[in-house]
Enzyme design. Structure first.
Site, PDB file in Angstrom:
ATOM      1  N   ASP C   8       0.807  -1.231   0.000  1.00 41.66           N
ATOM      2  CA  ASP C   8       0.000   0.000   0.000  1.00 41.66           C
ATOM      3  C   ASP C   8       0.843   1.285   0.000  1.00 41.66           C
ATOM      4  OD1 ASP C   8      -1.117  -2.335   1.367  1.00 41.66           O
ATOM      5  OD2 ASP C   8      -2.904  -1.147   1.728  1.00 41.66           O
ATOM      6  N   ASN C  40      -4.038   3.599  -1.120  1.00 41.68           N
ATOM      7  CA  ASN C  40      -3.874   4.777  -0.264  1.00 41.68           C
ATOM      8  C   ASN C  40      -3.017   5.850  -0.923  1.00 41.68           C
ATOM      9  OD1 ASN C  40      -3.397   2.126   1.792  1.00 41.68           O
ATOM     10  ND2 ASN C  40      -5.050   3.526   2.335  1.00 41.68           N
ATOM     11  N   HIS C  68     -10.232   0.977   0.235  1.00 42.67           N
ATOM     12  CA  HIS C  68     -10.260   2.402  -0.117  1.00 42.67           C
ATOM     13  C   HIS C  68     -10.346   2.620  -1.633  1.00 42.67           C
ATOM     14  CE1 HIS C  68      -9.662   3.838   3.924  1.00 42.67           C
ATOM     15  NE2 HIS C  68      -8.630   3.048   4.091  1.00 42.67           N
TER      16      HIS C  68
HETATM   17 FE   LIG Z   1      -4.046   0.294   2.826  1.00 38.92          FE
HETATM   18 FE   LIG Z   2      -7.020  -1.261   3.270  1.00 38.43          FE
END
Ligand SMILES: [Fe+2]
Ligand SMILES: [Fe+2]
Ligand SMILES: [Fe+2]
Ligand SMILES: [Fe+2]
Ligand SMILES: [Fe+2]
Ligand SMILES: [Fe+2]
Ligand SMILES: [Fe+2]
Ligand SMILES: [Fe+2]
Lengths: 273, 273, 273, 273
Positions: C8, C40, C68
């Site tokens: 991420d 992210n 997300h």
């Molecule tokens: Fe994440």
């Molecule tokens: Fe996540």
């Protein structure tokens, strides 16, 4: 059509109420369709074949389940030979039993009984919204059946509200179970579907949602493991919902809560005598 | 003593019902104590000083809160100067405001109003059981005050049941809030405490727990983020519970649900005229 | 085949690490396939088209997502025209984008990149186990493609372990994301699948999982709402996993963690120079 | 001071690794303080007095616990007479045992061993942040003791990160347990506290977090109840963290992961020989 739905039968106390009340209600009100949630019927968790047969013999046309469906392991087996026992339809493909039952009523009419589990604050199962769409499209109210009863076994009021609205006009009754406390929001939705967020349990309300209150209270306070949960043994309140549908459409015209015996304030439909 | 508790006021629709109904109820029923949950009063989340003052002006003696207590950030400030606004007592020490209010009634009697949050399926706060013990021991019913009203803002029926039993005999009323759906389990517990698992919201029930239904249904089905939640704008049902207590003990003798207006079946106490 | 998976990417700090390191790694290690989780990348939540293109330009063959995925609402639109952006495959049917991408590598070989979300302690999506079965049966390793990389975006180590075992022998790499902390359980499972419970984030570790630490700590302690979460701005550690596969089978033969820069102890594969 | 912390010992396999490795490590590395998490030592859930004594006899100075602390009911009793067994400090007041142990080391120095449970995705206990403040203020590092070791038994990496930062400079080591997977984020925080989000379990990693993998995988896929969970029986990896502190301050100067045996890549501190 006259429909009675009865919420989670809890242990011996709940079974005694079914045995004592349901045969009378069936005949007194000339009920066409009776559905009973039996996920807690055996010692508070799950259901056995004997108990399932007893509930059917007392006057139920179908028995629905929930997160405790298979807590009595024998249910994984006998559900295959009991077409009137309905487990949540959003278990994964291959799960024993069925999530939908098309029940032949005494007069030849047919009712679709669905059981589905919510996913908010509950274990992950398949999408209840998509699953309900599939089942209802496969057997539409007024075309392929004369009544559709949906038992939404779920924790969150938001999810139950949403399912009620989504099915409004396509089901005779959408009723919640699982919280073990009856709600007072029974009504006919704008599209003609009877709705109630939770039918309440059929069990002893002098308890913690049907469980003998001493141990759950101790656990809430002390946060340590202890003895087993036992169903509370006092007199049960039979809880549920009564619905009268329009025979032409299968949609609801009248709805009333049912509460008989035990600790809660009594409630009976005033439209059946 | 005559007590009315009103559940979560939801946005403009809920506030309109309070303004329209509460002054009349207060005088018609000669109410001694009125408590209103206001955690959703401002646009569905939180409360502003103006709105809090409006609810008090309409006839509330105290306003309770819940998980949305501080969603309107100004509440973190004005709660300090508003002794009749009560936030959950199990926020950590140092949180602005108070979890208990000792309210002077019109005739000199005093009522303890408590607000507490459950922890099952909710954010982690301090122990609600320990916190309630402390507050009630500090101001015992019948000794230091004439009524004790506890608003249990919680999701799980099990936790609400447990708190009811634990406080039975030491509170006039234990009533739940937060699910936004009224329950039908109102009763006087064996020890004399009036109990109801949830008062229900004061909002538009043609909704998903008070929210305009389109967006929450879309999220349930599509699982993607979208637009903001807006309170539903139709007519509200004022929901709550009416309790008559014994003036000598402060314990409940009569209890009834209250549902006025909107979509739900009406309910009024038959013991006040 | 030489595969690099990067966890991420967190905000500006994470993007800077990608821009600074990924082009060099790609050429120095002669990488055949690079997959980067970008859920992210935009201000800590979601991804924009510009940022997605930047990550691809820096040397990624595919970008995966997670819970997300659509927090930057433009992703609901541009994902349709970006075949190398992969969102969790267990969103409901009809969700924009795809959960599987068959990526053509520089030399004509093809890699299947899958992204799936866990359901334990996360939002309810469709069954990740069933969804992975479907995708992998549709494009089996060694028959229809030369590598299979699965990004399991999940919270619970149990669910990640289970998915790893279920896919063992059928994927080149099963790697977790979402916790933002790299695990040290990288290994080749008995059936030949490289596995690591979490790749870790590519972000500033002097933080609360990539977020500037002041506000999340305040919320943990005070339990009241406050200011927005902001990504921490210090130097990022690029975190991921390096896998060398057998060209005949597509299964893993060597695996090593990758940690470059920032606060964590460095780690590089010793089998590439 | 030389400190070794060993993560959740899982069943017979984990106990065998403790018996085989810990005595050697203790003497070879001249360890001053050894802490072992024993919450899964007895058949995967809880701990018995015999097993606790075995772990202490193998070289541990203290044994910490977690959410499984009292799954073997005898622990509710024998913990009272075992001052080196430490359960989470944020159980409610009155819980048997202690959440803090001040351990006398072989040379007269003293170490404070704390165990605390997180609340994110876990059962509700008292505030871990407030509880840790109290314990550490009562026995400050460098003043009242020579080392402070904190076992944060928690699921969420965010909560573990936050506790690490809050205690930075006031503890020798903050190390997580519970996920059963070691993390690779071991480091000395800016204030001098050694930190690692999870020590990992001491158990067989060819498993689902230490459990024989067949039944948990079946449950993930089929979602029905089945047989009991059994600890996996293959060779364990002893997992933990090695910390060297500055004798004047009690703060960490060196930190390294420890992984010995079993399925994971080996890791040993290079600063002890
Ligand atoms: Fe994440
Ligand atoms: Fe996540
Ligand atoms: Fe139930
Ligand atoms: Fe249930
Ligand atoms: Fe509310
Ligand atoms: Fe609420
Ligand atoms: Fe554990
Ligand atoms: Fe644990």
């Amino acid at each position: 059509m006259r429909i009675l739905f009865v919420g989670d039968v809890m242990g011996r106390s709940g079974r005694a109420a079914i045995a004592a009340e349901l045969p009378n209600l069936r005949s007194r009100w000339s009920l066409d369709l009776v559905v009973v949630n039996g996920e807690n019927a055996a010692a508070g968790v799950g259901i056995t074949e004997t108990i399932c047969n007893d509930i059917l013999a007392a006057g139920a046309d179908a028995v629905t389940l929930g997160n405790h469906a298979f807590d009595q392991r024998e249910a994984l087996v006998f559900i295959a030979r009991q077409p009137r026992l309905v487990r949540p339809l959003n278990y994964p493909p291959g799960t024993p039993g069925r999530g939908a039952a098309l029940v032949d009523l005494h007069d030849g009419r047919r009712a679709l009984v669905l059981n589905v589990m919510g996913r908010v604050f509950m274990d992950a199962l398949d999408d209840p919204f998509a699953g309900l769409e599939r089942e209802i499209e496969a057997c539409p109210l007024g075309l392929a059946c004369d009544a559709v009863v949906v038992d939404v076994h779920a924790e969150a009021t938001s999810e139950k509200n949403a399912i009620g609205h989504v099915l409004d006009g396509r089901a005779s009754l959408v009723v919640g179970t699982h919280t073990h406390i009856p709600t007072a929001d029974h009504r006919v939705l704008p599209g003609g579907t009877a709705y109630m967020s939770d039918a309440g349990m059929t069990g002893d309300y002098d308890s913690v949602i049907g469980v003998d209150k001493e141990e759950p209270i101790r656990r809430f306070v002390q946060r340590t493991p202890g003895s087993r949960y036992e169903p509370a043994g006092g007199p049960a309140t039979l809880c549920g919902i009564a619905v009268e549908t329009d025979d032409r459409t299968g949609l609801a015209v009248k709805v009333a809560p049912v509460r008989i015996g035990g600790r809660l304030s009594p409630a009976l439909p005033d439209f059946w005598t």
